[in-house]
Design an enzyme around this catalytic site. Structure first.
Site, short mmCIF file in Angstrom:
data_model
loop_
_atom_site.label_atom_id
_atom_site.label_comp_id
_atom_site.label_asym_id
_atom_site.label_seq_id
_atom_site.Cartn_x
_atom_site.Cartn_y
_atom_site.Cartn_z
CG HIS A 127 -1.96 -1.05 1.21
ND1 HIS A 127 -2.82 -1.26 0.16
CD2 HIS A 127 -2.26 -2.01 2.15
CE1 HIS A 127 -3.62 -2.29 0.44
NE2 HIS A 127 -3.29 -2.77 1.64
CG ASP A 164 -2.88 -8.63 0.78
OD1 ASP A 164 -1.98 -8.82 1.63
OD2 ASP A 164 -3.91 -7.94 1.01
CG HIS A 166 -6.32 -5.27 1.94
ND1 HIS A 166 -5.85 -6.21 2.82
CD2 HIS A 166 -7.36 -4.65 2.55
CE1 HIS A 166 -6.57 -6.16 3.95
NE2 HIS A 166 -7.50 -5.23 3.80
CG ASP A 252 -4.98 -9.89 3.68
OD1 ASP A 252 -4.79 -10.42 2.59
OD2 ASP A 252 -4.67 -8.70 3.93
#
Ligand SMILES: [Zn+2]
Length: 316
Positions: A127, A164, A166, A252
């Site tokens: 990120h 992931d 995200h 995740d």
């Protein structure tokens, strides 16, 4: 004897985290390494030590102003590096630099021919933008590694593959107009999960328009849904012919994660890692660095990351 898989281990990367009750705690490294040790992979795994990234290396991706800000705030350890997700804990500058350095060390070892595959558990901080922290990520080791492969090792076509939960927004927007950064990201639909980006229509800008692959998944998506999405990733990578693969295998996306809504099992991670080995052997001399990324259910991250290493060992 087949090539060993390098796995990075050391307190320098273990300490990257934000303490209780933050989901990105500093226990994640040891939880994974205990599971990996229990898998008894023997001489197939070589342990490697973290190294520090220099400021010049961080500057390959990040702005000088942002690096200075992290350095200053890391001394006092007060406030947040972003809007409230990423606390400025004491020492975070050094810990984040060690995460980047470890990913670069893995790149160097592979480019020297010491191994074909490497895994860095506390890394994949996807990120972080060129000029800011975001979503528990201070420095973007994957972004730095892509630039480093070009500057230090003379490669151009780097593939970044992210499973992931995200969206890997720091990497995507960091290279949005760069057609040679091959980008494939399977993530929970941004209408349901942070950071809200990564729609299928986001395929790159300028010269890169139409070259990048974002696949949003609906909450509750399982292994069968993942397999359908992954087939598109494989076809895309096979066509793109990368020279090196950076894999962000955040755990995740497994069922039971406390902050996301996808429902894969660790088999998804094992299968993705095996497929990437086949593609890497076909196109890029086997070269893959995998990074752990997110994953906040400790059992999940331990199992998923161990299965990635096992897939690498099996493909050696
Ligand atoms: Zn994540």
């Amino acid at each position: 004897m087949s090539d060993p898989v390098l796995v990075y281990k050391g307190e320098e990367i273990a300490r990257y985290g934000f303490g209780d009750p933050h989901p990105f705690g500093t226990d994640r490294h040891d939880v994974f390494h205990a599971e990996l040790a229990a898998a008894n992979l023997g001489a197939s795994v070589h342990y490697a030590r973290p190294r520090h990234a220099s400021v010049d290396e961080l500057l390959l991706f990040h702005t000088a102003d942002y690096i200075d800000k992290v350095s200053r705030m890391s001394v006092d350890g007060k406030g947040f590096l972003d809007e409230g997700d990423t606390p400025a804990v004491v020492g975070i500058f050094d810990a984040a630099s060690d995460v980047v350095g470890s990913t670069l060390a893995a790149v160097d070892a592979i480019m020297r021919g010491e191994a074909k595959r490497a895994f860095v558990p506390i890394a994949g901080l996807h990120h972080a933008a060129r000029d800011s922290a975001a979503g528990f990520c201070v420095f973007n080791d994957c972004g730095v590694a892509a630039e480093y492969l070009r500057k230090q090792h003379g490669l151009q076509r780097i593939a970044y593959v992210d499973i992931d939960a995200h969206h890997g927004d720091g990497v995507f927007y960091g290279f949005e107009d760069d057609p040679d950064l091959i980008f494939a990201d399977v993530h929970e639909d941004g209408r349901h999960l942070y950071p809200g980006t990564g729609a299928a229509e986001e395929t790159g800008t300028g010269r890169a328009r139409g070259t990048k692959l974002n696949i949003p998944m609906q909450p509750g998506a399982d292994d069968a849904d993942f397999a359908r999405a992954w087939a598109r990733v494989e076809a895309y990578l096979d066509h793109a012919k990368p020279e090196f693969i950076i894999f962000q295998c955040g755990a995740d996306s497994l069922a039971g994660d406390p902050i996301t809504h996808l429902c894969y099992t660790e088999q998804a991670h094992a299968d993705a890692a095996s497929a990437l080995c086949r593609l890497a052997d076909k196109h890029c001399q086997g070269r893959i660095v995998a990074t752990g990324g997110g994953g906040y259910n400790r059992d999940n991250l331990a199992r998923a990351w161990t299965r990635v290493v096992q897939s690498f060992v099996a493909a050696a």
